[in-house]
Motif scaffolding. Structure first.
Motif, PDB file in Angstrom:
ATOM      1  N   LEU A  39      20.119   4.661 -61.056  1.00 26.57           N
ATOM      2  CA  LEU A  39      20.515   3.588 -60.130  1.00 26.57           C
ATOM      3  C   LEU A  39      19.935   2.236 -60.522  1.00 26.57           C
ATOM      4  CD1 LEU A  39      20.421   5.456 -56.708  1.00 26.57           C
ATOM      5  CD2 LEU A  39      22.425   4.778 -58.049  1.00 26.57           C
ATOM      6  N   ASN A  40      19.910   1.992 -61.832  1.00 26.32           N
ATOM      7  CA  ASN A  40      19.535   0.684 -62.348  1.00 26.32           C
ATOM      8  C   ASN A  40      20.806  -0.171 -62.296  1.00 26.32           C
ATOM      9  OD1 ASN A  40      18.900  -1.602 -63.843  1.00 26.32           O
ATOM     10  ND2 ASN A  40      17.663  -0.456 -65.323  1.00 26.32           N
ATOM     11  N   ILE A  41      21.055  -0.762 -61.138  1.00 24.40           N
ATOM     12  CA  ILE A  41      22.328  -1.436 -60.864  1.00 24.40           C
ATOM     13  C   ILE A  41      22.565  -2.616 -61.793  1.00 24.40           C
ATOM     14  CG2 ILE A  41      23.729  -2.582 -59.104  1.00 24.40           C
ATOM     15  CD1 ILE A  41      23.199   0.433 -58.560  1.00 24.40           C
ATOM     16  N   VAL A  42      21.553  -3.395 -62.081  1.00 29.73           N
ATOM     17  CA  VAL A  42      21.722  -4.558 -62.961  1.00 29.73           C
ATOM     18  C   VAL A  42      22.191  -4.095 -64.339  1.00 29.73           C
ATOM     19  CG1 VAL A  42      20.545  -6.488 -64.090  1.00 29.73           C
ATOM     20  CG2 VAL A  42      20.073  -5.965 -61.688  1.00 29.73           C
ATOM     21  N   ARG A  43      21.520  -3.091 -64.866  1.00 32.60           N
ATOM     22  CA  ARG A  43      21.907  -2.559 -66.197  1.00 32.60           C
ATOM     23  C   ARG A  43      23.253  -1.863 -66.144  1.00 32.60           C
ATOM     24  NH1 ARG A  43      21.567  -1.278 -71.111  1.00 32.60           N
ATOM     25  NH2 ARG A  43      20.479   0.448 -72.071  1.00 32.60           N
ATOM     26  N   LEU A  44      23.554  -1.215 -65.043  1.00 33.85           N
ATOM     27  CA  LEU A  44      24.834  -0.516 -64.887  1.00 33.85           C
ATOM     28  C   LEU A  44      26.008  -1.471 -65.082  1.00 33.85           C
ATOM     29  CD1 LEU A  44      26.295   2.147 -64.083  1.00 33.85           C
ATOM     30  CD2 LEU A  44      26.135   1.359 -61.720  1.00 33.85           C
ATOM     31  N   MET A  45      25.854  -2.709 -64.643  1.00 30.20           N
ATOM     32  CA  MET A  45      26.937  -3.692 -64.762  1.00 30.20           C
ATOM     33  C   MET A  45      27.316  -3.973 -66.215  1.00 30.20           C
ATOM     34  SD  MET A  45      27.987  -4.382 -61.760  1.00 30.20           S
ATOM     35  CE  MET A  45      27.390  -3.120 -60.645  1.00 30.20           C
ATOM     36  N   ASP A  46      26.403  -3.682 -67.153  1.00 28.45           N
ATOM     37  CA  ASP A  46      26.705  -3.853 -68.579  1.00 28.45           C
ATOM     38  C   ASP A  46      27.696  -2.805 -69.081  1.00 28.45           C
ATOM     39  OD1 ASP A  46      24.907  -5.953 -68.643  1.00 28.45           O
ATOM     40  OD2 ASP A  46      23.246  -4.721 -69.397  1.00 28.45           O
ATOM     41  N   TYR A  47      27.891  -1.758 -68.308  1.00 26.65           N
ATOM     42  CA  TYR A  47      28.785  -0.670 -68.703  1.00 26.65           C
ATOM     43  C   TYR A  47      30.095  -0.669 -67.916  1.00 26.65           C
ATOM     44  CZ  TYR A  47      24.707   1.125 -71.125  1.00 26.65           C
ATOM     45  OH  TYR A  47      23.634   1.258 -71.975  1.00 26.65           O
ATOM     46  N   ILE A  48      30.146  -1.466 -66.865  1.00 26.17           N
ATOM     47  CA  ILE A  48      31.330  -1.530 -66.013  1.00 26.17           C
ATOM     48  C   ILE A  48      32.388  -2.410 -66.680  1.00 26.17           C
ATOM     49  CG2 ILE A  48      32.194  -2.293 -63.750  1.00 26.17           C
ATOM     50  CD1 ILE A  48      30.384   0.114 -63.493  1.00 26.17           C
ATOM     51  N   PHE A  53      34.988  -7.441 -62.118  1.00 25.16           N
ATOM     52  CA  PHE A  53      34.449  -8.738 -61.714  1.00 25.16           C
ATOM     53  C   PHE A  53      35.539  -9.743 -61.342  1.00 25.16           C
ATOM     54  CE2 PHE A  53      31.257  -6.999 -64.825  1.00 25.16           C
ATOM     55  CZ  PHE A  53      30.482  -6.407 -63.837  1.00 25.16           C
ATOM     56  N   THR A  54      36.792  -9.315 -61.439  1.00 29.45           N
ATOM     57  CA  THR A  54      37.879 -10.152 -60.900  1.00 29.45           C
ATOM     58  C   THR A  54      37.939 -10.003 -59.383  1.00 29.45           C
ATOM     59  OG1 THR A  54      39.582  -8.434 -61.175  1.00 29.45           O
ATOM     60  CG2 THR A  54      39.242  -9.978 -63.027  1.00 29.45           C
ATOM     61  N   LEU A  55      37.392  -8.907 -58.864  1.00 22.47           N
ATOM     62  CA  LEU A  55      37.365  -8.685 -57.412  1.00 22.47           C
ATOM     63  C   LEU A  55      36.224  -9.461 -56.761  1.00 22.47           C
ATOM     64  CD1 LEU A  55      38.017  -4.828 -57.277  1.00 22.47           C
ATOM     65  CD2 LEU A  55      39.683  -6.693 -57.123  1.00 22.47           C
ATOM     66  N   ALA A  56      35.116  -9.541 -57.477  1.00 23.32           N
ATOM     67  CA  ALA A  56      33.946 -10.303 -57.005  1.00 23.32           C
ATOM     68  C   ALA A  56      33.071 -10.571 -58.226  1.00 23.32           C
ATOM     69  CB  ALA A  56      33.168  -9.524 -55.958  1.00 23.32           C
ATOM     70  N   PRO A  57      32.383 -11.703 -58.258  1.00 30.84           N
ATOM     71  CA  PRO A  57      31.505 -12.002 -59.399  1.00 30.84           C
ATOM     72  C   PRO A  57      30.426 -10.934 -59.583  1.00 30.84           C
ATOM     73  CG  PRO A  57      31.779 -13.936 -57.987  1.00 30.84           C
ATOM     74  CD  PRO A  57      32.391 -12.777 -57.261  1.00 30.84           C
ATOM     75  N   ARG A  58      29.938 -10.838 -60.794  1.00 29.93           N
ATOM     76  CA  ARG A  58      28.929  -9.842 -61.171  1.00 29.93           C
ATOM     77  C   ARG A  58      27.748  -9.807 -60.208  1.00 29.93           C
ATOM     78  NH1 ARG A  58      27.026  -7.652 -66.514  1.00 29.93           N
ATOM     79  NH2 ARG A  58      24.811  -7.268 -66.244  1.00 29.93           N
ATOM     80  N   GLU A  59      27.182 -10.974 -59.866  1.00 31.13           N
ATOM     81  CA  GLU A  59      26.012 -11.024 -58.979  1.00 31.13           C
ATOM     82  C   GLU A  59      26.331 -10.457 -57.596  1.00 31.13           C
ATOM     83  OE1 GLU A  59      22.835 -11.579 -59.819  1.00 31.13           O
ATOM     84  OE2 GLU A  59      23.663 -11.685 -61.845  1.00 31.13           O
ATOM     85  N   GLU A  60      27.532 -10.733 -57.102  1.00 29.66           N
ATOM     86  CA  GLU A  60      27.934 -10.164 -55.804  1.00 29.66           C
ATOM     87  C   GLU A  60      28.086  -8.657 -55.904  1.00 29.66           C
ATOM     88  OE1 GLU A  60      31.211 -11.965 -53.683  1.00 29.66           O
ATOM     89  OE2 GLU A  60      30.568 -13.964 -54.339  1.00 29.66           O
ATOM     90  N   MET A  61      28.633  -8.181 -57.027  1.00 30.91           N
ATOM     91  CA  MET A  61      28.778  -6.727 -57.229  1.00 30.91           C
ATOM     92  C   MET A  61      27.410  -6.053 -57.272  1.00 30.91           C
ATOM     93  SD  MET A  61      31.745  -5.390 -57.236  1.00 30.91           S
ATOM     94  CE  MET A  61      33.426  -5.955 -57.205  1.00 30.91           C
ATOM     95  N   ILE A  62      26.450  -6.694 -57.912  1.00 24.52           N
ATOM     96  CA  ILE A  62      25.092  -6.125 -57.970  1.00 24.52           C
ATOM     97  C   ILE A  62      24.540  -5.970 -56.554  1.00 24.52           C
ATOM     98  CG2 ILE A  62      22.701  -6.611 -58.651  1.00 24.52           C
ATOM     99  CD1 ILE A  62      23.892  -7.863 -61.241  1.00 24.52           C
TER     100      ILE A  62
END
Length: 193
Positions: A39-48, A53-62
């Motif tokens: 559940l390392n959410i910040v790092r997980l975003m590197d694999y998504i 991120f068209t639905l919401a910016p990366r920071e909002e998704m985090i």
């Protein structure tokens, strides 16, 4: 003889290319699963896949993901993730898709101990979870005071071109917003509905 040799060389080069892609996918998928489980959410975003991120910016998704897994009411942990079957590649133009089935076990614990000791709450929550997740198994541990949710899920591995890395998006046919990220042709090909 030259034609046979040329064919054999082309086949070997083609097979080696597929093997490298397969290895690259497996390595990246294993990293994704490891990061997901921790559940390392910040790092997980590197694999998504970036389409999310068209639905919401990366920071909002985090923030959204962090709030899902740990908020004022409850915490969710991932006990295990196991990769299952992987499909053959499916192409739409240059983009390659591979369907990955995986088995996941999650634990959900409410922070209010009174709720966890209230059999009415536990029964209604068990029923609500089972209705929301009909293909999953939901159980409650009265000793540890948490719900366990286990079952199969679908992940799409996506490679936008031969020069890009593999990225991943979970598929949930009930969520129209995230479902919109997948081409209809893809949904039909893998019979995801």
């Amino acid at each position: 003889m030259k034609k046979t040799s040329s064919f054999a060389i082309a086949f070997i080069i083609g097979f080696a290319g597929f093997s490298q892609t397969d290895t690259a996918l497996n390595n990246r998928l294993n990293e994704y699963m490891k990061v997901s489980k921790s559940l390392n959410i910040v790092r997980l975003m590197d694999y998504i896949h970036p389409s999310l991120f068209t639905l919401a910016p990366r920071e909002e998704m985090i923030k959204l993901f962090e709030n899902i897994y740990d908020n004022q009411d409850m915490t969710i942990t991932i006990d295990s993730l196991q990769k299952g079957l992987m499909s053959k590649p499916f192409f739409i133009k240059e983009t390659q898709y591979i369907k990955v089935d995986y088995y996941m076990v999650m634990q959900m614990k409410f922070k209010d101990e009174d709720k966890m000791n209230d059999s009415n709450f536990v029964n209604s929550m068990s029923e609500a979870l089972q209705n929301a997740l009909p293909k999953k198994s939901v159980s409650y541990s009265s000793n540890a005071h948490y719900f366990t949710i286990r079952g199969m899920d679908v992940l799409l591995a996506i490679k936008d071109s031969s020069s890009t890395e593999w990225f991943f998006l979970g598929y949930d046919g009930k969520n129209e917003m995230t479902k919109s990220l997948f081409p209809k042709e893809l949904i039909e090909h893998f019979e995801l509905e």
